[in-house]
Design an enzyme around this catalytic site. Structure first.
Site, PDB file in Angstrom:
ATOM      1  N   GLY A  52     -13.552   7.440   4.884  1.00 40.14           N
ATOM      2  CA  GLY A  52     -14.454   6.667   4.030  1.00 40.14           C
ATOM      3  C   GLY A  52     -15.891   6.685   4.526  1.00 40.14           C
ATOM      4  CB  THR A 100      -0.958   0.045   1.208  1.00 44.36           C
ATOM      5  OG1 THR A 100      -1.792   1.201   1.076  1.00 44.36           O
ATOM      6  CG2 THR A 100      -0.227   0.108   2.545  1.00 44.36           C
ATOM      7  CE  LYS A 101       3.177   5.173  -4.311  1.00 43.97           C
ATOM      8  NZ  LYS A 101       3.425   5.673  -5.670  1.00 43.97           N
ATOM      9  CG  ASP A 157      -9.246  -4.268  -2.467  1.00 41.87           C
ATOM     10  OD1 ASP A 157      -8.961  -3.064  -2.295  1.00 41.87           O
ATOM     11  OD2 ASP A 157     -10.118  -4.633  -3.275  1.00 41.87           O
ATOM     12  CG  HIS A 186     -13.150  -4.013   7.906  1.00 40.94           C
ATOM     13  ND1 HIS A 186     -13.315  -2.959   8.770  1.00 40.94           N
ATOM     14  CD2 HIS A 186     -12.782  -3.437   6.720  1.00 40.94           C
ATOM     15  CE1 HIS A 186     -13.085  -1.821   8.149  1.00 40.94           C
ATOM     16  NE2 HIS A 186     -12.753  -2.079   6.903  1.00 40.94           N
ATOM     17  NE  ARG A 187      -7.868  -1.466   6.362  1.00 46.44           N
ATOM     18  CZ  ARG A 187      -8.867  -0.592   6.464  1.00 46.44           C
ATOM     19  NH1 ARG A 187      -9.073   0.061   7.571  1.00 46.44           N
ATOM     20  NH2 ARG A 187      -9.650  -0.354   5.441  1.00 46.44           N
ATOM     21  CE  LYS A 246      -5.839   0.383   2.953  1.00 45.59           C
ATOM     22  NZ  LYS A 246      -6.136  -0.290   1.686  1.00 45.59           N
ATOM     23  CD  GLU A 291      -7.007   1.366 -14.192  1.00 44.08           C
ATOM     24  OE1 GLU A 291      -8.217   1.358 -13.916  1.00 44.08           O
ATOM     25  OE2 GLU A 291      -6.535   1.550 -15.326  1.00 44.08           O
TER      26      GLU A 291
HETATM   27  P1  IMP Z   1      -8.984   0.093   0.387  1.00 45.80           P
HETATM   28  O1  IMP Z   1      -8.995  -0.641  -0.887  1.00 45.80           O
HETATM   29  O2  IMP Z   1      -8.739  -0.767   1.558  1.00 45.80           O
HETATM   30  O3  IMP Z   1      -8.136   1.317   0.346  1.00 45.80           O
HETATM   31  O4  IMP Z   1     -10.461   0.622   0.659  1.00 45.80           O
HETATM   32  C1  IMP Z   1     -11.304   0.995  -0.416  1.00 45.80           C
HETATM   33  C2  IMP Z   1     -12.396   1.898   0.090  1.00 45.80           C
HETATM   34  O5  IMP Z   1     -13.268   1.175   0.957  1.00 45.80           O
HETATM   35  C3  IMP Z   1     -11.938   3.102   0.901  1.00 45.80           C
HETATM   36  O6  IMP Z   1     -11.561   4.162   0.076  1.00 45.80           O
HETATM   37  C4  IMP Z   1     -13.184   3.410   1.698  1.00 45.80           C
HETATM   38  O7  IMP Z   1     -14.104   4.135   0.911  1.00 45.80           O
HETATM   39  C5  IMP Z   1     -13.754   2.021   1.967  1.00 45.80           C
HETATM   40  N1  IMP Z   1     -13.266   1.514   3.251  1.00 45.80           N
HETATM   41  C6  IMP Z   1     -12.421   0.478   3.486  1.00 45.80           C
HETATM   42  N2  IMP Z   1     -12.182   0.310   4.805  1.00 45.80           N
HETATM   43  C7  IMP Z   1     -12.883   1.280   5.417  1.00 45.80           C
HETATM   44  C8  IMP Z   1     -13.040   1.645   6.800  1.00 45.80           C
HETATM   45  O8  IMP Z   1     -12.454   1.074   7.723  1.00 45.80           O
HETATM   46  N3  IMP Z   1     -13.856   2.695   7.023  1.00 45.80           N
HETATM   47  C9  IMP Z   1     -14.503   3.375   6.048  1.00 45.80           C
HETATM   48  N4  IMP Z   1     -14.388   3.093   4.766  1.00 45.80           N
HETATM   49  C10 IMP Z   1     -13.584   2.043   4.446  1.00 45.80           C
END
Ligand code: IMP
Length: 194
Positions: free
Chosen positions: A152, A9-10, A70, A179-180, A14, A40
């Site tokens: 987000g 990740t950049k 992701d 979730h993360r 995160k 992409e």
């Molecule tokens: P990424 O691919 O993990 O960067 O997440 C893609 C998108 O999912 C983010 O830009 C947010 O819009 C949404 N998202 C993922 N995790 C979260 C979170 O913990 N809170 C809120 N939005 C999230």
């Protein structure tokens, strides 16, 4: 025991969140080379996208263990949308994404019809293995945004049974249930068995 890995990740936010989640586990996350350009996110699933990122980073760094991640939001009545389109759902920023989501759910006045979950999928590529780790947190989409923390969709995601949105939690509170954090703790547990 494997105690350090690259994460594809950049996104500095995160990276900070993941390092915070893993504090005290002994697992260190190495940053990507700053000039790396990721492909992409064309995958149809979180897992495909996580794999694309991990595979690219492994090629660039030659790292022994590399993880791609992701995540996104999946809304039941919208057949899983915004899903892999979470970041680019409305073609703008977080505020536009939230506005679009609330608009699409405006016909659903009952909380039971607004069920949603956040999902994280991590793909770990090792010397021999490809492993997948998943974390989910269930809740529902609120009728309007609440709270100022996080990013987000946090202001419109109320955690099942908690009465608070992610944006109403401190970083520590969110990291306990998110979730993360579930997915990254599973990853750390696995790496410490090696
Ligand atoms: P990424 O691919 O993990 O960067 O997440 C893609 C998108 O999912 C983010 O830009 C947010 O819009 C949404 N998202 C993922 N995790 C979260 C979170 O913990 N809170 C809120 N939005 C999230």
């Amino acid at each position: 025991m494997k105690s350090s890995i690259y994460l594809a990740t950049k996104n500095a936010n995160k990276l900070r969140e993941v390092r915070h989640i893993l504090q005290g586990t002994g697992l260190l996350i190495k940053s990507c080379p700053p000039d790396i350009v990721f492909p992409e996110e064309t995958g149809a699933t979180f897992e495909e996208n996580a794999f694309l990122k991990a595979e690219h980073l492994k090629r660039i760094t030659g790292g022994e263990f590399v993880a791609g991640e992701d995540s996104g939001l999946s809304v039941e009545k919208l057949n899983g949308l915004p899903g892999v389109f979470s970041a680019r759902f409305a073609g703008g920023g977080d505020a536009e994404n939230i506005e679009k989501l609330l608009g699409m759910l405006s016909a659903y006045k009952d909380t039971a019809d607004r069920k949603a979950k956040f999902i994280t999928v991590i793909v770990l590529l090792g010397p021999l293995e490809k492993m997948t780790f998943t974390g989910e947190v269930e809740g529902f989409i609120t009728f309007s945004p609440r709270g100022t923390n996080g990013f987000g969709y946090d202001p419109v995601f109320e955690i099942a049974g908690a009465g608070r949105t992610f944006a109403e939690l401190s970083a520590e509170e969110k990291n306990r249930v998110s979730h993360r954090s579930t997915a990254f703790r599973k990853l750390a547990d696995y790496l410490f068995t090696l």
